[in-house]
Design a protein around this motif. Structure first.
Motif, short mmCIF file in Angstrom:
data_model
loop_
_atom_site.label_atom_id
_atom_site.label_comp_id
_atom_site.label_asym_id
_atom_site.label_seq_id
_atom_site.Cartn_x
_atom_site.Cartn_y
_atom_site.Cartn_z
N LEU A 126 0.73 -1.45 -0.03
CA LEU A 126 -0.02 -0.03 0.05
C LEU A 126 0.78 1.29 -0.09
CD1 LEU A 126 -2.90 1.30 0.32
CD2 LEU A 126 -2.46 0.98 2.98
N PHE A 127 1.82 1.36 0.92
CA PHE A 127 2.54 2.57 1.16
C PHE A 127 3.57 2.63 -0.28
CE2 PHE A 127 1.76 3.19 5.38
CZ PHE A 127 2.05 4.56 5.70
N TYR A 128 3.91 1.63 -0.87
CA TYR A 128 5.05 1.76 -1.92
C TYR A 128 4.38 2.23 -3.21
CZ TYR A 128 8.83 -0.12 0.78
OH TYR A 128 10.22 0.06 1.54
N MET A 129 3.07 1.55 -3.26
CA MET A 129 2.28 2.03 -4.46
C MET A 129 1.62 3.43 -4.35
SD MET A 129 1.95 -0.24 -6.95
CE MET A 129 0.31 -0.22 -7.59
N LEU A 130 1.42 3.87 -3.35
CA LEU A 130 0.97 5.41 -3.04
C LEU A 130 2.08 6.18 -3.16
CD1 LEU A 130 -1.53 5.03 0.07
CD2 LEU A 130 -2.07 5.51 -2.26
N CYS A 131 3.14 5.76 -2.78
CA CYS A 131 4.47 6.77 -2.87
C CYS A 131 4.71 6.82 -4.27
CB CYS A 131 5.51 6.39 -2.08
SG CYS A 131 5.44 6.61 -0.37
N GLY A 132 5.17 5.61 -4.81
CA GLY A 132 5.22 5.63 -6.42
C GLY A 132 4.33 6.19 -7.30
N CYS A 133 3.11 6.01 -6.95
CA CYS A 133 2.18 6.67 -8.06
C CYS A 133 2.05 7.94 -7.88
CB CYS A 133 0.69 5.78 -7.80
SG CYS A 133 0.64 4.36 -8.11
N MET A 134 2.16 8.74 -6.69
CA MET A 134 1.84 10.10 -6.42
C MET A 134 3.14 10.53 -6.63
SD MET A 134 -1.16 10.48 -5.63
CE MET A 134 -1.01 12.17 -5.36
N GLY A 135 4.17 9.85 -6.70
CA GLY A 135 5.61 10.68 -7.01
C GLY A 135 5.72 10.91 -8.43
N TYR A 136 5.34 9.77 -9.21
CA TYR A 136 5.13 9.99 -10.47
C TYR A 136 4.02 10.79 -11.15
CZ TYR A 136 4.99 8.24 -15.53
OH TYR A 136 5.27 8.29 -16.84
N ALA A 137 2.98 11.14 -10.55
CA ALA A 137 1.96 11.83 -10.71
C ALA A 137 2.42 13.45 -10.62
CB ALA A 137 0.73 11.72 -9.90
N ALA A 138 3.30 13.54 -9.59
CA ALA A 138 3.94 14.87 -9.27
C ALA A 138 4.84 15.30 -10.33
CB ALA A 138 4.40 14.89 -7.92
N PHE A 139 5.73 14.44 -10.70
CA PHE A 139 6.92 14.75 -11.37
C PHE A 139 7.11 14.42 -13.03
CE2 PHE A 139 8.51 15.04 -7.07
CZ PHE A 139 8.78 16.56 -7.29
N GLY A 140 5.94 13.37 -13.32
CA GLY A 140 6.18 12.72 -14.26
C GLY A 140 7.44 12.25 -14.97
N ASP A 141 7.64 12.61 -16.30
CA ASP A 141 9.15 12.06 -16.90
C ASP A 141 10.15 12.61 -16.01
OD1 ASP A 141 7.42 10.77 -18.61
OD2 ASP A 141 7.95 12.24 -20.43
N LEU A 142 10.02 13.49 -15.36
CA LEU A 142 11.31 14.30 -14.48
C LEU A 142 11.45 13.41 -13.01
CD1 LEU A 142 10.78 17.93 -15.74
CD2 LEU A 142 12.44 16.30 -16.47
N SER A 143 10.65 12.67 -12.88
CA SER A 143 10.72 11.91 -11.46
C SER A 143 12.12 11.41 -11.23
CB SER A 143 9.79 10.64 -11.35
OG SER A 143 8.39 11.01 -11.59
N PRO A 144 12.68 11.85 -10.10
CA PRO A 144 14.09 11.33 -9.64
C PRO A 144 14.01 9.85 -9.24
CG PRO A 144 13.16 12.42 -8.00
CD PRO A 144 12.19 12.77 -9.06
N GLY A 145 15.09 9.17 -9.29
CA GLY A 145 15.17 7.57 -8.86
C GLY A 145 14.58 7.76 -7.25
N ASN A 146 15.08 8.70 -6.48
CA ASN A 146 14.80 8.58 -4.99
C ASN A 146 13.85 9.95 -4.76
OD1 ASN A 146 14.52 8.67 -2.25
ND2 ASN A 146 16.11 7.46 -1.89
N LEU A 147 12.92 9.98 -4.41
CA LEU A 147 12.03 11.36 -4.64
C LEU A 147 12.60 12.26 -3.30
CD1 LEU A 147 8.25 9.84 -4.77
CD2 LEU A 147 9.53 11.58 -6.47
N LEU A 148 13.04 11.49 -2.20
CA LEU A 148 13.30 12.36 -1.26
C LEU A 148 15.02 12.90 -1.13
CD1 LEU A 148 11.50 10.48 1.66
CD2 LEU A 148 10.91 12.70 0.69
N THR A 149 15.61 12.10 -1.85
CA THR A 149 17.18 12.68 -1.96
C THR A 149 17.72 12.78 -3.60
OG1 THR A 149 17.83 10.33 -2.59
CG2 THR A 149 17.71 10.96 -0.18
N GLY A 150 17.01 12.67 -4.30
CA GLY A 150 16.98 13.03 -5.65
C GLY A 150 16.54 14.38 -6.36
N PHE A 151 16.32 15.25 -5.33
CA PHE A 151 16.01 16.81 -5.56
C PHE A 151 14.66 16.89 -6.25
CE2 PHE A 151 20.73 16.48 -5.16
CZ PHE A 151 20.63 17.29 -4.09
#
Length: 317
Positions: A126-151
């Motif tokens: 649940l947590f990883y799906m939500l984090c992955g999907c919302m991170g991708y929804a926020a940045f799209g093609d510019l999503s960093p490999g690690n949302l919290l350390t990839g700027f």
């Protein structure tokens, strides 16, 4: 910025914690690590939701990163690598038996572990799906490999600092939880092979005011320290987060998470060869083997690509 000093500092911390003698004495560190995991996952999820709400748009697509941002070949390799990253998230089978050995009975350890596994896999997914999907929804093609350390995120700085501190603390605990079974195996083997060696078997009691005396074993001190130093050097030589996580996930997924459990289940239940259940289990195992091979290939391709622009101990990566 150069990450080597931070890796060295992390290695020093791990050398200290690696002197904890046994797996069952890690319960407090494991609890702290679990709390930290929930902390940074919740922060990452919250920031992703806030970013989508701020822009008012959901970026990205169901087919993933656009060809043009990366080449078609790179997209295929990165998709395979992502399978390894996902597999790594479910690699707890490496330590499942050791955890089960620390449980109290009654109820039976196997029943407790089955319930704990079901809950933990559900919450993790649940947590990883939500984090992955919302991170991708926020940045799209510019999503960093690690949302919290990839700027990916910059504000609020204080919240990101808390999240990154939580990641470090979590990894300190995770390192120990995963390494302790290996430590125990090597030390048990050494004791059985050289039972008369005081260097291996003798414990030196060191009094600690207010606590029980600490049993210092010279072999444990030397070999665990060397092990941590070697892993730290490897990390400095290959500081590629997603690629290495994907490779480790791929290498451990099929043999330890799928093949051995499936074969043990077949043996325990005495499932007849070529029966419907046996065939289905073998199909599952073979399918996961193909996933492992693809994930390993994608991760290795990523490492090879990263090495073209990286010089150990010299270039800032």
């Amino acid at each position: 910025m150069n990450s080597n000093p931070y890796m060295i500092a992390f290695g020093i911390v791990e050398i200290i914690f690696s002197q904890i003698p046994d797996f069952d004495q890690l319960w407090w560190l494991s609890i702290v690590a679990a709390v930290m995991s929930f902390t940074y996952s919740t922060i990452g999820l919250g920031l992703g939701i806030a970013k989508v709400a701020e822009t008012g748009t959901i970026r990205g697509s169901l087919t993933g990163i656009s060809v043009g941002t990366v080449t078609q070949t790179q997209k295929i390799w990165q998709s395979f690598q992502a399978l390894g990253d996902i597999a790594f998230a479910y690699s707890y089978s490496l330590i499942l038996v050791e955890i089960q050995d620390t449980l109290k009975a009654p109820p039976a350890e196997s029943k407790t572990m089955k319930k704990a596994t079901l809950i933990s896999v559900g919450v993790t997914t649940l947590f990883y799906m939500l984090c992955g999907c919302m991170g991708y929804a926020a940045f799209g093609d510019l999503s960093p490999g690690n949302l919290l350390t990839g700027f990916g995120f910059y504000n609020p700085f204080w919240l990101l600092d808390i999240a990154n501190a939580a990641i470090v603390i979590h990894l300190v605990g995770a390192y120990q939880v995963y390494c302790q079974p290996l430590f125990a195996f090597i030390e048990k083997s050494a004791t059985e092979r050289f039972p008369d060696s005081e260097f291996i078997t003798k414990d030196i009691k060191i009094p600690i005011p207010g606590f029980r005396p600490y049993n210092l074993n010279l072999f444990r001190l030397v070999w665990r320290t060397i092990f941590v130093i070697i892993t730290t050097l490897i990390s400095m030589l290959l500081p590629f987060f997603n690629d290495i996580v994907g490779l480790l996930g791929a290498l451990g997924f099929w043999p330890l998470t799928v093949y051995f459990p499936v074969e043990m289940y077949i043996s325990q239940k005495k499932i007849p060869k070529w029966s419907t259940r046996w065939v289905c289990l073998q199909i599952l195992s073979i399918a996961c083997l193909f996933i492992t091979i693809a994930a390993a290939a994608g991760s290795i391709a990523g490492v090879v690509l990263d090495l073209k622009s990286f010089k150990p101990f010299a270039t800032v990566y």
